[in-house]
Structures are given as structure tokens and as C-alpha cells.
Design an enzyme around this catalytic site. Structure first.
Site, mmCIF file in Angstrom:
data_model
loop_
_atom_site.group_PDB
_atom_site.id
_atom_site.type_symbol
_atom_site.label_atom_id
_atom_site.label_comp_id
_atom_site.label_asym_id
_atom_site.label_seq_id
_atom_site.Cartn_x
_atom_site.Cartn_y
_atom_site.Cartn_z
ATOM 1 N N TYR A 125 -3.484 9.088 10.532
ATOM 2 C CA TYR A 125 -2.192 9.583 9.951
ATOM 3 C C TYR A 125 -2.019 10.477 10.667
ATOM 4 O O TYR A 125 -1.290 11.361 10.704
ATOM 5 C CB TYR A 125 -1.722 9.804 8.716
ATOM 6 N N LYS A 171 -15.718 3.451 3.814
ATOM 7 C CA LYS A 171 -15.807 2.253 4.200
ATOM 8 C C LYS A 171 -16.695 2.150 5.891
ATOM 9 O O LYS A 171 -16.761 1.790 6.702
ATOM 10 C CB LYS A 171 -14.417 0.864 5.036
ATOM 11 N N ASP A 204 -13.211 -1.608 0.370
ATOM 12 C CA ASP A 204 -12.222 -2.805 -0.567
ATOM 13 C C ASP A 204 -12.606 -3.346 -2.386
ATOM 14 O O ASP A 204 -12.096 -3.338 -3.371
ATOM 15 C CB ASP A 204 -12.174 -4.568 0.613
ATOM 16 N N ASP A 228 -3.713 6.786 0.141
ATOM 17 C CA ASP A 228 -2.268 6.471 0.639
ATOM 18 C C ASP A 228 -2.097 4.857 -0.623
ATOM 19 O O ASP A 228 -1.525 4.900 -1.310
ATOM 20 C CB ASP A 228 -1.882 6.371 2.091
ATOM 21 N N ASP A 232 -0.835 4.203 -4.725
ATOM 22 C CA ASP A 232 -0.055 3.351 -5.229
ATOM 23 C C ASP A 232 -0.807 2.243 -6.453
ATOM 24 O O ASP A 232 0.158 2.446 -7.491
ATOM 25 C CB ASP A 232 0.572 2.525 -4.085
#
Ligand code: NAI
Ligand code: MG
Length: 341
Positions: A125, A171, A204, A228, A232
Site C-alpha cells: 500500500y 512469505k 498461506d 488486511d 477480515d
């Protein structure tokens, strides 16, 4: 102690929820000086900017901000998300998202109590995206400074709140440079906190483990986009976005906001769940040093949920937003009276 609180309703369901937040602060007898400021899409249509300079000024001169939500039009060029801009301009580098199970909330998982600490200013971002003919390119910026401060924040938070474990999510097996640096810095910082257990989890695998066994996690620290998405996911586990608060903390004025968006289709219907906003107000009270009031509000929310009589539609009830907030306020006042000598 007089606090200066800036209220930014934003778009959609934001303004009504922030107004309820304010009613609750009043009912708690909090001494504060209020300012109101605009941001968001409606503000953009009205004034040509989604974040007027006066708003940035009002935020800078406040002790805390209670923020509703904003609508981001997907197809508008030159539109910058005001909340992303505020996080960057005020260096609010830590996005804190507690996810806890609450009574009577129909949720996928039970007995969850974890906190996601998401880096809030860089990563995917950073705003470095462009079109190059037939391809689009985005740059992911991870800095040593940015990684160090967010990881330290997570460990300090763990120590302050008596939490025992931090999961560092990355990752680095594929994103060798960006996640590699984040991981390297995180493991260095971890060494300074011997009393806290550290676990590395590949993002993951984290997405899967969160669904399979969310109770296994305590504090989770990660980069912007991963945080982010995972937050959620975690919110869905505990009963949806209507129950998930958040705080943006760092250098400048802290901003507290529900994790959900502006849900435009429910605007001005007095039907959405006020808990995410009120739990954000709880986090704000804590940050302002108002522990007793934060606790009183939190207890009242838990009480009204456990009674299960006055719940909004998403919680399986048929109460209006305002009725649920009234019930929470009535509960706080009863408790307040009971405690008086
Ligand atoms: P959303 O969070 O606004 O709504 C998604 C769904 O979640 C809603 O349809 C509703 O079913 C449920 N929901 C959300 N808040 C609720 C509440 N308080 N009570 C009960 N149910 C609730 O996300 P969506 O629809 O993807 O985005 C709508 C707008 O909000 C978009 O313009 C998006 O860009 C923006 N947005 C803004 C955020 C912010 O202000 N920080 C965060 C996320 C989205
Ligand atoms: Mg989000």
C-alpha cells in the site's frame, strides 16, 4: 482531564455509528472537547477533495479520532483514500485489530482471543503502482525501520497485555527480499523479548490455520496487505465485521474505527451492528488512560450480548441500532449507580 476528540463520520453507515459512539461517551460522563471533520466520498463530491486540509489540521490538534467509514469509488482516478492518507501522514504505523469471541454471537469459531498487528504505512500500500502499456506494476516497499517499529510494537503490546506468544507472518520463502527483510528484522527484535514465545508462520498456512484452530494464536504481526486480508478473515471467525474494532496507532493522533466499511446499502436505516464502533471507542478510552470507563463500556456491551434480548439483525435479533445502543447505555448507567456508595 479534558480530552480533545475529533469525530469523523465519513460515508454510508459511518456518520450514524460515530454519533452513537459520541452518545456513549456522553453517557459515560467523559470530559471532552469535540471537533467534527469531514472525509470520504461525499466530502469529495461536495468539495473536490476526500481529505480537506482542515480535517488533517483537526486530526493533528486532537488527542484521538473516532472514525466511521468511507466509501472508496473503485473507478475514480485521482481519488486517494483519506484513511490510507491519514495513516501515512500521521505515521500511524500500527493497525491493531483485536478479534475476540463474544457471547450469543453466532460465529464460526468459539473462544477466540487474538490480536492482529498489521503494518499500516508501507508494503503493497505504498502507492507505487502504475500502468505500463498492457501491464500494471506495483512495488512492495518494506523497510528496516518500518519492520522494526511494527514488530517492536507487537512485542511491547504482548508484554503490556500479558500475552505469551507472537506469530510472525510472512512469505519469505518466495518473496525473498521484501518478506526476507521483514523476517530478518522480526527475528532480531524477537531476541530482545525472551519472555515472549515466537513462532514463524507462512501467510498461506496462516490463512488455513486461522480457520482450523484460531485459539492457537495470541498476537500476530505481519505486513500491510497480509494483515488486511487476515484481519477480515479473523473477523469473520468471530461473527463478522459488525463485531471487529480497530485502532491506528503510531506517531500522530491515534484513530479508532470499526474494521468494516461504509456498507452503503444499509445507510440511514438504523439497522447495523454498533458493536464494532463501540468497541473501537473502548480502545480509544484505554488509549486516553480512561481504563475505568473503557471497562464499564466493555462490560455493558458483553452484558447486552449475553442477555440476547436487544440485538441487531446481523446478530439474529430485530432491534434497531439505536435500540441496542440505548440498551448498552442503560446497562452502563445501572452499573454506575450500583457502584456508587
Ligand atoms: P462493508 O464492510 O462496508 O460491508 C460488507 C458487508 O458487511 C455489508 O454488506 C454487511 O452485510 C456487513 N457489515 C458491515 N458492517 C456492518 C455492521 N456494522 N453491522 C452489520 N453488518 C455489517 O464492505 P464493502 O461492502 O466491501 O465496502 C463498502 C464500502 O466501504 C466500499 O466503498 C469500501 O471501499 C469501503 N470500505 C471502507 C473501509 C474503511 O472505511 N476503513 C474498510 C472497508 C471497506
Ligand atoms: Mg480491509
Amino acid at each position: 482531564m479534558m480530552h480533545r476528540i475529533c469525530f469523523i463520520g465519513g460515508d454510508g453507515i459511518g456518520p450514524e455509528l460515530v454519533e452513537h459512539g459520541r452518545r456513549v461517551l456522553d453517557a459515560l460522563g467523559l470530559a471532552y472537547e469535540a471537533s467534527e471533520a469531514s472525509a470520504g466520498y461525499e466530502c469529495f463530491e461536495r468539495s473536490g477533495t476526500s481529505l480537506p486540509d482542515e480535517t488533517v489540521e483537526a486530526v493533528r490538534s486532537a488527542d484521538a479520532v473516532l472514525f466511521g467509514a468511507i466509501t472508496s469509488p473503485p473507478n475514480l482516478q485521482n481519488y486517494r483514500s483519506p484513511i490510507v492518507r491519514l495513516r501515512q501522514e500521521l505515521e500511524l504505523y500500527a493497525n491493531l485489530r483485536p478479534c475476540r469471541s463474544y457471547p450469543n454471537v453466532n460465529a464460526i469459531a468459539r473462544e477466540v482471543d487474538l490480536v492482529i498487528v498489521r503494518e499500516n504505512t508501507e508494503g503493497m500500500y505504498s502507492g507505487r503502482e502504475r500502468r505500463e502499456g498492457e501491464q500494471a506494476v506495483g512495488e512492495r516497499v518494506i523497510s528496516r525501520k518500518g519492520s522494526e517499529r511494527i514488530v517492536k510494537f507487537a512485542y511491547d503490546y504482548a508484554v503490556r497485555h500479558g500475552r505469551r506468544k507472537v506469530a510472525v507472518v510472512h512469505k519469505a520463502n518466495v518473496l525473498r527480499e521484501t518478506c526476507g527483510l521483514f523476517r530478518e528484522v522480526a527475528l532480531e527484535v524477537a531476541k530482545e523479548y525472551a519472555q515472549v514465545e515466537t513462532e514463524e508462520v507462512i501467510v498461506d498456512a496462516m490463512a488455513m490455520r486461522l480457520v482450523k484452530q484460531p485459539q492457537a494464536f495470541d498476537v500476530i504481526v505481519t505486513t500491510n496487505l497480509f494483515g488486511d486480508i487476515l484481519s477480515d478473515e479473523a473477523a469473520a471467525l468471530i461473527g463478522g465485521l459488525g463485531m471487529a474494532p480497530s485502532a491506528n496507532l503510531g506517531e500522530g493522533t491515534p484513530i479508532f474505527e470499526p474494521a468494516h466499511g461504509s456498507a452503503p446499502k444499509y445507510a440511514a436505516q438504523d439497522r447495523v451492528n454498533p458493536c464494532a464502533t463501540l468497541l473501537s471507542a473502548c480502545m480509544m478510552l484505554e488509549e486516553l488512560g480512561e481504563q475505568e470507563r473503557a471497562e464499564r463500556l466493555h462490560n455493558a456491551i458483553v452484558h447486552v450480548l449475553s442477555e440476547g434480548r436487544v440485538l441487531t439483525k446481523d446478530l439474529g435479533g430485530n432491534a434497531k441500532t439505536s435500540e441496542m445502543v440505548d440498551e448498552i447505555i442503560a446497562n452502563m448507567q445501572r452499573e454506575g449507580k450500583r457502584r456508587e456508595p
